[in-house]
Design a protein around this motif. Structure first.
Motif, PDB file in Angstrom:
ATOM      1  N   GLY A  84       0.777  -1.229   0.000  1.00 38.28           N
ATOM      2  CA  GLY A  84       0.000   0.000   0.000  1.00 38.28           C
ATOM      3  C   GLY A  84       0.803   1.270   0.000  1.00 38.28           C
ATOM      4  O   GLY A  84       0.242   2.357  -0.155  1.00 38.28           O
ATOM      5  N   ASN A  85       2.120   1.177   0.163  1.00 32.28           N
ATOM      6  CA  ASN A  85       2.972   2.359   0.212  1.00 32.28           C
ATOM      7  C   ASN A  85       3.617   2.625  -1.132  1.00 32.28           C
ATOM      8  O   ASN A  85       4.108   1.701  -1.794  1.00 32.28           O
ATOM      9  N   ASP A 142       1.198   5.837   2.260  1.00 35.29           N
ATOM     10  CA  ASP A 142       0.166   4.806   2.140  1.00 35.29           C
ATOM     11  C   ASP A 142      -1.021   5.391   1.378  1.00 35.29           C
ATOM     12  O   ASP A 142      -1.694   6.299   1.867  1.00 35.29           O
ATOM     13  N   ASP A 191      -2.299  -7.086  -1.621  1.00 35.73           N
ATOM     14  CA  ASP A 191      -0.904  -6.769  -1.318  1.00 35.73           C
ATOM     15  C   ASP A 191       0.073  -7.673  -2.048  1.00 35.73           C
ATOM     16  O   ASP A 191      -0.284  -8.708  -2.614  1.00 35.73           O
TER      17      ASP A 191
END
Length: 448
Positions: free
Chosen positions: A133-134, A164, A181
């Motif tokens: 997510g980053n 994020d 992810d």
């Protein structure tokens, strides 16, 4: 017209041309319009498989979006493509009050429908990576998490203090954002994780992309077997992912011979970018003989003073071009340049809005490009800066752009389509401040 594959709205001009680049040079005929096209205009491009609208939402507030995006989105829906893409900058810079990605999703979701909306920002080809997510972005010095990026963490308008993408979006929309992810993709559990995210109420689902494997999987999730419609959000990573998957399906050729970039004798450029990367590119161009004409942006506080400054820049440009020189007219040379701080101080002191002054600067640079083209007939120009590019193309009277040849990832060479004979056919590259290597301007001229 060919079977539609994708329609897109770019929230700035340089980003829009980057989408067109990925599709066109994968063999998917694409045209980018400046306004929602009529049926007659679309019919002028009979082989079209993808179409887009180049916008300026990245620099606008939510009220502007409410007034302008529905019309553009309705035009995209009418194209009949299984995927509609709201294209955002690959560094995701935005805020609740400026270029709100969340607001654009809130407007688009009811128009396009769909149970969930893919969010794909990672694009390894331009050194953008999303892991857990980053978001990370590469520079000449390395790869940085976005909240530690030397440029984006200090962006003058939309500083990125959160890497994020889910947390960043949570300040712009109440819609829940989920995540497929990196670990889930690598372990082969993508479909289960996606189903879990949807069941838990996620409407926007970010998909990690760090390499070819994750990019291809993002494309599979995006395509939905072409049933659509799918309302996707993200960078040109959406198109990179789609191309990967369509090639795997055999829907488009696995290879496509890209056209070569031909040289020109002279190049005229305008730059409104404050990026240090762009500043380094101007410096490199000067080392190779380009004449740099500094245009004092603070004069844009006053319309009279700004017009006088533009006229002086025009005369200096014409004089240099008549001597065979290449020219860059620049309003800034990096975020720490004194010109930028002087402009910010001058705007505050004047009591005028920054948006009004910035619009005046962009429009003036566009008018300068138009004047130089009409006076000299130069076949090619370069415009640096996302907002500057939008204003410049509007001032030129451009109706549409098509891709000519690759130049730098995210900044292809394009051809102008216009009803004005002296503008139609002009070659232009629209470059975001972060795009291209140090020799970008020289490559735009020589093709090497």
């Amino acid at each position: 017209m060919a079977d539609p594959i994708l329609a897109f709205y770019g929230d700035d001009f340089t980003g829009s041309s980057a989408v067109m680049e990925v599709l066109s040079f994968a063999g998917i005929p694409t045209v980018m319009f400046l306004e929602p096209p009529s049926a007659e205009e679309l019919a002028g491009f009979p082989d079209l498989a993808a179409m887009g609208i180049a916008g300026v939402a990245r620099s606008r507030d939510p009220a502007w979006m409410e007034d302008n995006l529905p019309k553009a989105f309705s035009a995209l829906a009418g194209f009949g493509a299984p995927i509609v893409h709201y294209k955002v900058c690959s560094t995701f810079d935005s805020s609740p009050t400026c270029g709100s990605i969340g607001k654009a999703i809130d407007i688009g979701a009811p128009i396009f429908g769909g149970a969930w909306h893919p969010l794909i920002v990672g694009a390894p080809a331009i050194r953008r990576y999303q892991a857990f997510g980053n978001l990370f972005a590469g520079t000449d010095d390395g790869v940085y998490r976005l909240d530690r990026h030397p440029v984006m963490s200090r962006h003058p308008t939309t500083p990125m203090d959160e890497a994020d993408v889910r947390l960043h979006l949570s300040h712009q929309t109440e819609r829940k954002t989920g995540l497929v992810d990196l670990a889930s993709i690598k372990s082969g559990h993508t479909d289960r994780i996606l189903a879990d995210q949807i069941e838990n109420g996620a409407e926007i689902i970010a998909i990690d992309v760090v390499d070819d494997e994750t990019l291809t999987e993002a494309g599979r999730l995006l395509w939905h077997d072409g049933q659509g419609p799918v309302f996707a959000i993200g960078s040109q990573g959406v198109e990179y992912a789609l191309v990967k998957h369509l090639r795997a399906l055999g829907r488009i050729p696995s290879t496509f011979e890209q056209p070569g970039l031909m040289p020109v004798d002279q190049l005229f450029c305008v730059s409104g970018s404050c990026s240090p990367i762009n500043s380094s590119q101007i410096e490199a161009a000067e080392e190779h003989g380009f004449q740099i004409i500094d245009l004092d942006a603070t004069s844009a506080i006053s319309p009279v003073e700004w017009n006088n400054a533009l006229e002086q820049a025009r005369q200096e440009s014409l004089a240099a071009l008549s001597q065979g020189r290449d020219v860059i007219v620049a309003t800034a040379r990096g975020p720490d340049a004194s010109s930028q701080s002087r402009l910010a101080e001058a705007i505050i002191k004047s009591g005028r809005s920054a948006a009004t002054v910035n619009d005046r600067i962009g429009t003036g640079l566009g008018q300068l490009v138009a004047d130089i083209r009409r006076k000299t007939g130069l076949p090619r120009v370069a415009v640096a800066g996302g907002d500057t590019s939008g204003h410049a193309m509007t001032a030129l009277g451009v109706r549409a752009l098509s891709a000519v040849a690759p130049l730098a990832p995210g900044a292809p060479l394009c051809r102008v389509h216009s009803s004005s004979d002296d503008i139609d056919g002009l070659e232009v590259t629209l470059k975001g401040g972060q795009m291209g290597d140090r020799n970008f301007f020289r490559k735009a001229k020589t093709g090497t």
